[in-house]
Design an enzyme around this catalytic site. Structure first.
Site, PDB file in Angstrom:
ATOM      1  N   ASP A   1       0.859  -1.073   0.110  1.00 23.83           N
ATOM      2  CA  ASP A   1       0.222  -0.039  -0.012  1.00 23.83           C
ATOM      3  C   ASP A   1       0.878   1.452   0.036  1.00 23.83           C
ATOM      4  O   ASP A   1       1.766   1.448   0.970  1.00 23.83           O
ATOM      5  CB  ASP A   1      -0.812  -0.153   1.411  1.00 23.83           C
ATOM      6  CG  ASP A   1      -1.541   1.255   1.387  1.00 23.83           C
ATOM      7  OD1 ASP A   1      -2.332   1.471   0.280  1.00 23.83           O
ATOM      8  OD2 ASP A   1      -1.867   1.656   2.445  1.00 23.83           O
TER       9      ASP A   1
ATOM     10  N   THR B   1      -3.028   5.041  -4.143  1.00 24.63           N
ATOM     11  CA  THR B   1      -1.946   6.091  -3.389  1.00 24.63           C
ATOM     12  C   THR B   1      -0.635   5.663  -4.179  1.00 24.63           C
ATOM     13  O   THR B   1       0.097   6.462  -4.057  1.00 24.63           O
ATOM     14  CB  THR B   1      -2.002   5.570  -1.995  1.00 24.63           C
ATOM     15  OG1 THR B   1      -2.109   4.242  -1.861  1.00 24.63           O
ATOM     16  CG2 THR B   1      -3.137   6.018  -1.174  1.00 24.63           C
ATOM     17  N   THR B   2      -0.471   4.418  -4.527  1.00 20.98           N
ATOM     18  CA  THR B   2       0.613   4.274  -5.575  1.00 20.98           C
ATOM     19  C   THR B   2       0.879   4.844  -6.950  1.00 20.98           C
ATOM     20  O   THR B   2       1.589   5.541  -6.976  1.00 20.98           O
ATOM     21  CB  THR B   2       0.909   2.648  -5.591  1.00 20.98           C
ATOM     22  OG1 THR B   2       0.680   1.921  -4.270  1.00 20.98           O
ATOM     23  CG2 THR B   2       2.368   2.304  -6.040  1.00 20.98           C
TER      24      THR B   2
ATOM     25  N   ASP C   1      -9.240  -0.212   2.344  1.00 16.64           N
ATOM     26  CA  ASP C   1      -8.957   0.416   0.924  1.00 16.64           C
ATOM     27  C   ASP C   1     -10.164  -0.156   0.173  1.00 16.64           C
ATOM     28  O   ASP C   1     -11.066   0.685  -0.682  1.00 16.64           O
ATOM     29  CB  ASP C   1      -7.844  -0.168   0.146  1.00 16.64           C
ATOM     30  CG  ASP C   1      -6.437   0.569   0.129  1.00 16.64           C
ATOM     31  OD1 ASP C   1      -6.504   1.456   1.387  1.00 16.64           O
ATOM     32  OD2 ASP C   1      -5.758   0.295  -0.258  1.00 16.64           O
TER      33      ASP C   1
END
Length: 529
Positions: free
Chosen positions: A62, A95-96, A397
């Site tokens: 994550d 988020t990545t 998530d």
């Protein structure tokens, strides 16, 4: 006598090398952070093992967690850490992606700066390009109804497929959908507060044992002192914020007792004081007591627990202060701050309160709550702490992805399809622009290809072949074709059920551009005390 010296009209030479060096150092540092998480992108992304200073180990892919735990010192690189946090707050997923996108944009900017393009020109063009990119992504969006449970489960599964616990997505995805739809407030249909979903982590068992509880779950066992009850049917539940223990003086002082008769009197008074309180509690019909943790003095003593057990009242002590709001909302009861205000109308009602064994510990479950508030509890299970933590993060998530859909009820294809389509359409648009703007927009379009390129690279495919083929298919009008990582080829990604909420992509595009524009505008770093 010669006249005053005429002022030279020639421009003075200003050394801008330091400013360029600082800008370049910032971009290189931020790119290094983006490259660190790049290998974690997509369903075939690698995991990172993080070792904290206290010796704890975290295994995750994550982006937000990795960057949050990394010790970043360079100020510009810290901006990428903040960027992933922003994406986590807005969308919860991607988020990545947002950090990898920012890294690719910075790489393109470095090339433009090397050719002598002014940072402000690049910044303005990037802003226009990101607005156009968001329009392109929105034009690809497909509306989705919240009543379509299957579609929501597919979206949650896509989010879970890139996690360590991807093999459990068939269990966790429906669970996440149920949880969000249960807490959705019909008065405010476009928003969901994830604080209404309590996630409890319990070691033991496997992720398969994770369950959704429509009620309340307490992470500690009921008080067993003096043989108190551990199961109560038709429960009347009181939530108290006062102490059932002898009062103390406000200031620190000691009372010296020289005679045993005085000692007896003190103990008798204490007993009568506690008995009086318990009689008032029992008079309301209350048979389950939730006691808030106290820091000033003991919330309950052995003596009070003995009398409560005699009165057949189940006691759960050490309830945290921050849980009070969630508990009162769930049970539809009021917290009681003083024994004088303990009345029957302030109690919550439930069919069953019982202590059950979960894994290697015990929890108290409250089920069948009457007039229950819009909250749910999830017990996440795992065979070890690493898996348990990652399962809880992955579930968060998935919950965020469903929340995004409640906010904006549109979905788009995944698998790099929107990025390639944005790249293609911006490439065409850049030809209609003039001057430096055209070059900058083309650079933005090239940067977009980093997502499909990285997806292919992480899956062990040939990225150049895959991205070229993908570009070709999109040019032929197949807007929903993307990289099918499982089959190792390019397919219509919508038919494969690889879908994501619109909000995840649009916020990633605008946040990444905003961050890059800010880094470009910085030309000096000044240390202050």
């Amino acid at each position: 006598m010669p006249g005053p010296k005429a002022r030279s009209n020639t421009e003075m030479y200003v050394d801008t090398k330091r400013k360029d060096d600082i800008r370049q150092a910032n971009i290189v540092a931020a790119k290094a952070v983006a490259d660190a998480v790049r290998t974690s992108l997509g369903p075939r992304g690698m995991e990172k093992m993080l070792s904290t200073s206290s010796g704890d180990v975290i295994i995750t892919n994550d982006g937000a967690t990795i960057l949050d735990k990394m010790e970043v010192i360079q100020p510009a690189a810290k901006m990428l850490v903040e960027l992933s946090k922003s994406q986590d707050i807005v969308a919860g997923d991607g988020t990545t992606t947002v950090v990898v996108l920012a890294g690719a944009l910075l790489k393109e900017c470095l090339g433009l700066l090397g050719k002598g393009v002014h940072p402000t020109t690049i910044s303005e063009a990037l802003h226009k390009a990101s607005e156009k990119a968001v329009e392109v992504v929105k034009s690809m969006a497909i509306p989705v109804e919240l009543t379509d449970q299957d579609q929501l489960v597919k979206i949650a599964s896509t989010s879970l497929n890139s996690k360590v616990v991807s093999q459990y997505s068939s269990l966790l995805a429906p669970l996440a959908v149920d949880a969000v739809l249960n807490v959705r407030d019909l008065d405010r249909p476009d928003s969901v507060d994830l604080r209404d979903i309590k996630v409890l982590r319990k070691l033991g068992g496997t992720v398969d044992d994770t369950e959704l509880v429509k009620g309340l779950v307490f992470d500690h066992k009921a008080s067993h002192t003096a043989g108190g009850p551990t199961r109560v049917e038709n429960a009347k539940i009181g939530l108290i914020q006062f102490q059932i223990s002898p009062p103390k003086t406000d200031i620190e002082q000691s009372v010296i007792v020289s005679d045993y008769t005085q000692m007896d009197r003190i103990l008798k008074e204490e007993r009568n004081y506690i008995l009086g309180m318990i009689k008032k509690i029992r008079a309301t019909g209350c048979n389950v007591l939730l006691v808030q943790k106290s820091i000033l003095r003991d919330a309950v003593t052995d003596l009070s627990l003995h009398y409560l057990a005699k009165a057949k009242i189940l006691v759960i002590k050490d309830v945290e202060r921050e849980d009070i709001e969630f508990i009162s909302k769930t049970l539809n009861c009021l917290p009681i701050a003083n024994i004088e205000h303990f009345r029957a109308e302030k109690l919550g009602h439930a069919n069953l309160v019982e202590e059950v064994t979960v894994g290697n510990g015990r929890v108290v479950k409250v089920t069948g709550i009457k007039n229950m508030g819009r909250t749910v509890s999830i017990i996440v299970r795992g065979s070890n702490a690493l898996v348990l933590d990652e399962a809880a993060r992955s579930l968060h998530d998935a919950l965020c992805v469903i929340r995004c859909l409640v906010n904006q009820r549109y979905l788009i294809a995944g698998g790099g399809a929107p990025e390639i389509e944005v790249s293609r359409q911006l490439g065409i648009w850049s030809r209609s622009l003039h001057g430096m703007e055209s070059y900058c927009v083309r650079a933005f379009a090239n940067a977009m290809e980093v997502i499909p390129f990285t997806l292919a690279e992480n899956a062990g495919l040939n990225p150049i072949t895959i991205v070229t083929e993908l570009r070709n298919r999109h040019a032929n009008g197949e807007a929903n074709t993307g990289i099918n990582v499982r089959k190792g080829q390019i397919t219509n990604i919508l038919e494969e059920n690889v879908v994501q909420p619109l909000l995840v992509s649009t916020s990633a595009l605008s946040l990444a551009t905003e961050c890059v524009r800010m880094i470009l505008k910085i030309d000096d770093i000044v240390s202050t005390r």
